[in-house]
Scaffold this motif. Structure first.
Motif, mmCIF file in Angstrom:
data_model
loop_
_atom_site.group_PDB
_atom_site.id
_atom_site.type_symbol
_atom_site.label_atom_id
_atom_site.label_comp_id
_atom_site.label_asym_id
_atom_site.label_seq_id
_atom_site.Cartn_x
_atom_site.Cartn_y
_atom_site.Cartn_z
ATOM 1 N N LEU A 95 -1.306 -13.696 -8.414
ATOM 2 C CA LEU A 95 -0.119 -12.873 -8.190
ATOM 3 C C LEU A 95 0.233 -12.035 -9.415
ATOM 4 N N GLU A 96 0.032 -12.585 -10.602
ATOM 5 C CA GLU A 96 0.327 -11.828 -11.818
ATOM 6 C C GLU A 96 -0.585 -10.614 -11.935
ATOM 7 N N SER A 97 -1.834 -10.739 -11.519
ATOM 8 C CA SER A 97 -2.752 -9.612 -11.549
ATOM 9 C C SER A 97 -2.250 -8.486 -10.650
ATOM 10 N N ILE A 98 -1.787 -8.834 -9.460
ATOM 11 C CA ILE A 98 -1.257 -7.821 -8.538
ATOM 12 C C ILE A 98 -0.005 -7.180 -9.122
ATOM 13 N N ARG A 99 0.880 -8.006 -9.667
ATOM 14 C CA ARG A 99 2.140 -7.485 -10.216
ATOM 15 C C ARG A 99 1.870 -6.520 -11.375
ATOM 16 N N LEU A 100 0.975 -6.910 -12.279
ATOM 17 C CA LEU A 100 0.694 -6.078 -13.438
ATOM 18 C C LEU A 100 0.011 -4.774 -13.029
ATOM 19 N N ALA A 101 -0.941 -4.850 -12.108
ATOM 20 C CA ALA A 101 -1.618 -3.632 -11.643
ATOM 21 C C ALA A 101 -0.627 -2.687 -10.973
ATOM 22 N N THR A 102 0.293 -3.239 -10.208
ATOM 23 C CA THR A 102 1.321 -2.410 -9.566
ATOM 24 C C THR A 102 2.200 -1.743 -10.612
ATOM 25 N N GLU A 103 2.599 -2.510 -11.613
ATOM 26 C CA GLU A 103 3.447 -1.978 -12.680
ATOM 27 C C GLU A 103 2.747 -0.834 -13.415
ATOM 28 N N LEU A 104 1.475 -1.001 -13.719
ATOM 29 C CA LEU A 104 0.713 0.038 -14.412
ATOM 30 C C LEU A 104 0.577 1.296 -13.560
ATOM 31 N N THR A 105 0.451 1.120 -12.259
ATOM 32 C CA THR A 105 0.308 2.277 -11.376
ATOM 33 C C THR A 105 1.651 2.962 -11.149
ATOM 34 N N LEU A 106 2.702 2.200 -10.997
ATOM 35 C CA LEU A 106 4.034 2.785 -10.856
ATOM 36 C C LEU A 106 4.423 3.597 -12.087
ATOM 37 N N SER A 107 4.035 3.121 -13.257
ATOM 38 C CA SER A 107 4.402 3.807 -14.499
ATOM 39 C C SER A 107 3.596 5.080 -14.717
ATOM 40 N N GLY A 108 2.500 5.248 -13.957
ATOM 41 C CA GLY A 108 1.633 6.401 -14.133
ATOM 42 C C GLY A 108 0.502 6.182 -15.110
ATOM 43 N N PRO A 157 -9.835 -9.265 -2.680
ATOM 44 C CA PRO A 157 -9.271 -10.137 -1.636
ATOM 45 C C PRO A 157 -8.623 -11.399 -2.197
ATOM 46 N N ILE A 158 -7.541 -11.804 -1.530
ATOM 47 C CA ILE A 158 -6.830 -13.031 -1.888
ATOM 48 C C ILE A 158 -6.779 -13.959 -0.689
ATOM 49 N N SER A 159 -6.498 -15.219 -0.963
ATOM 50 C CA SER A 159 -6.280 -16.208 0.092
ATOM 51 C C SER A 159 -4.782 -16.329 0.323
ATOM 52 N N LYS A 160 -4.325 -15.936 1.498
ATOM 53 C CA LYS A 160 -2.897 -16.023 1.800
ATOM 54 C C LYS A 160 -2.427 -17.476 1.744
ATOM 55 N N GLU A 161 -3.286 -18.400 2.174
ATOM 56 C CA GLU A 161 -2.908 -19.818 2.160
ATOM 57 C C GLU A 161 -2.669 -20.298 0.734
ATOM 58 N N VAL A 162 -3.503 -19.861 -0.207
ATOM 59 C CA VAL A 162 -3.350 -20.286 -1.601
ATOM 60 C C VAL A 162 -2.054 -19.765 -2.182
ATOM 61 N N VAL A 163 -1.796 -18.465 -2.053
ATOM 62 C CA VAL A 163 -0.604 -17.903 -2.691
ATOM 63 C C VAL A 163 0.674 -18.283 -1.963
ATOM 64 N N GLN A 164 0.604 -18.463 -0.645
ATOM 65 C CA GLN A 164 1.801 -18.891 0.080
ATOM 66 C C GLN A 164 2.200 -20.302 -0.321
ATOM 67 N N GLY A 165 1.228 -21.083 -0.749
ATOM 68 C CA GLY A 165 1.551 -22.413 -1.246
ATOM 69 C C GLY A 165 2.296 -22.385 -2.567
ATOM 70 N N SER A 166 2.363 -21.203 -3.203
ATOM 71 C CA SER A 166 3.080 -21.061 -4.470
ATOM 72 C C SER A 166 4.370 -20.268 -4.307
ATOM 73 N N GLY A 167 4.896 -20.255 -3.098
ATOM 74 C CA GLY A 167 6.155 -19.577 -2.867
ATOM 75 C C GLY A 167 6.026 -18.132 -2.427
#
Length: 323
Positions: free
Chosen positions: A88-101, A110-120
């Motif tokens: 999730l941190e990888s997605i958040r950071l990549a989004t932040e870098l793209t939003l900033s330009g 690809p991610i596993s929805k089951e894995v990340v959903q288990g973390s909230g």
């Protein structure tokens, strides 16, 4: 510069990332990987960087990495919820870098929805999470693009009976407006042609096989046509994906997930790309999942990820041109 997320470390993401860098390292487009470098070090030369702008100078001889760290070493094919935070941190950071330009576009492994959903994680997948990070929830639309076909499912990851219940004239109109704007701005199609699938066999046969076409879909089409959009339908779903039919439109808007993704994946599975429209950033993704069953076996086909990276670069250039 493009940014590529880590994806699930136990999936095929590390091996397709390494393969795509090997394929693109000479002629690009260049990208920076946001993730744990240990996933790639035994596959390709890796160089950690501090700033995204350093990636261009590195890309020709090593895969540039903005480093994150996993909680535990992954075993290929064995997803582990302890590594969900890094995913999730990888997605958040990549989004932040793209939003900033700083980055012109982001590509997600690809991610596993089951894995990340288990973390909230409370989203059905990447798309709505990205919309939340971009503070545009509800505006996101999933478009699948391949060499032969572009499709948009108007309802997405819900059970079929729920998809039919969710379908509305307002949802169709809102989705179509987002699709038309995205095709104009990012795909550089000034007058996009939108074709709508019917929900029922034979597009309802004038009410003999269902009334959704007359009561829900046609009113949306009429509204969009009055707004000046080039729209057609509702078309019989069993004939609208023939070669002759596909030549008459730029994108097919389908009423539920499998109605659009079955023909797309049949025609273009190896080179299909998932594009999120309606965001202030450009995001693409390979049109496949984690493939845990073949992870670590060097059997994964990297062509969809390569197509996603190349398309991201093209869309970014088009958006700059049409800004």
């Amino acid at each position: 510069m493009l940014v590529l997320t880590q994806g699930d470390p136990a999936s095929i993401a590390p091996e397709i990332t390494a393969a795509v860098w090997q394929a693109l390292r000479q002629n690009g487009p260049a990208f920076v990987y946001v993730g744990d470098p240990s996933l790639l070090e035994r596959r390709v030369p890796v160089q950690t960087i501090r700033y995204l702008s350093d990636g261009a100078d590195v890309f020709g001889h090593a895969l540039p990495v903005l480093p994150l760290h996993l909680a535990t070493p992954p075993a290929p094919g064995e997803p582990d919820r302890r590594n969900a935070a890094s995913v999730l941190e990888s997605i958040r950071l990549a989004t932040e870098l793209t939003l900033s330009g700083e980055a012109s576009a982001m590509i997600t492994n690809p991610i596993s929805k089951e894995v990340v959903q288990g973390s909230g994680f409370r989203h059905p997948g990447h798309t709505s999470y990205l919309a939340e990070l971009c503070q545009t929830p509800g505006d996101e639309v999933m478009l699948l693009a391949g060499p032969s076909l572009k499709v948009v499912p108007i309802t997405v990851h819900v059970a079929l009976r729920d998809a039919i219940a969710q379908l509305s004239t307002e949802l169709i109109i809102r989705t179509a407006r987002t699709v038309a704007a995205g095709l104009q701005r990012d795909f550089d199609l000034p007058h996009p042609r939108l074709a709508f699938a019917g929900l029922n066999p034979h597009a309802g046969e004038h009410g003999l096989m269902g009334h959704e076409e007359q009561e829900i879909i046609l009113p949306a089409i009429n509204t969009l046509r009055n707004e000046g959009l080039h729209v057609s339908g509702p078309l019989p779903p069993d004939t609208m994906f023939t070669p002759h039919a596909r030549a008459q439109y730029d994108v097919a808007l389908c009423m539920y997930h499998d109605q659009g993704l079955i023909p797309l994946k049949t025609l273009d599975m190896a080179e299909g790309v998932n594009v999120t429209l309606g965001l202030p950033i450009i995001r693409t993704s390979p049109d496949h999942g984690t493939a845990f069953d073949i992870a670590g076996q060097n059997k994964a086909d990297p062509r969809s990820l390569a197509a996603a990276i190349k398309l991201a670069a093209t869309l970014a250039a088009n958006r700059r041109k049409n800004a």
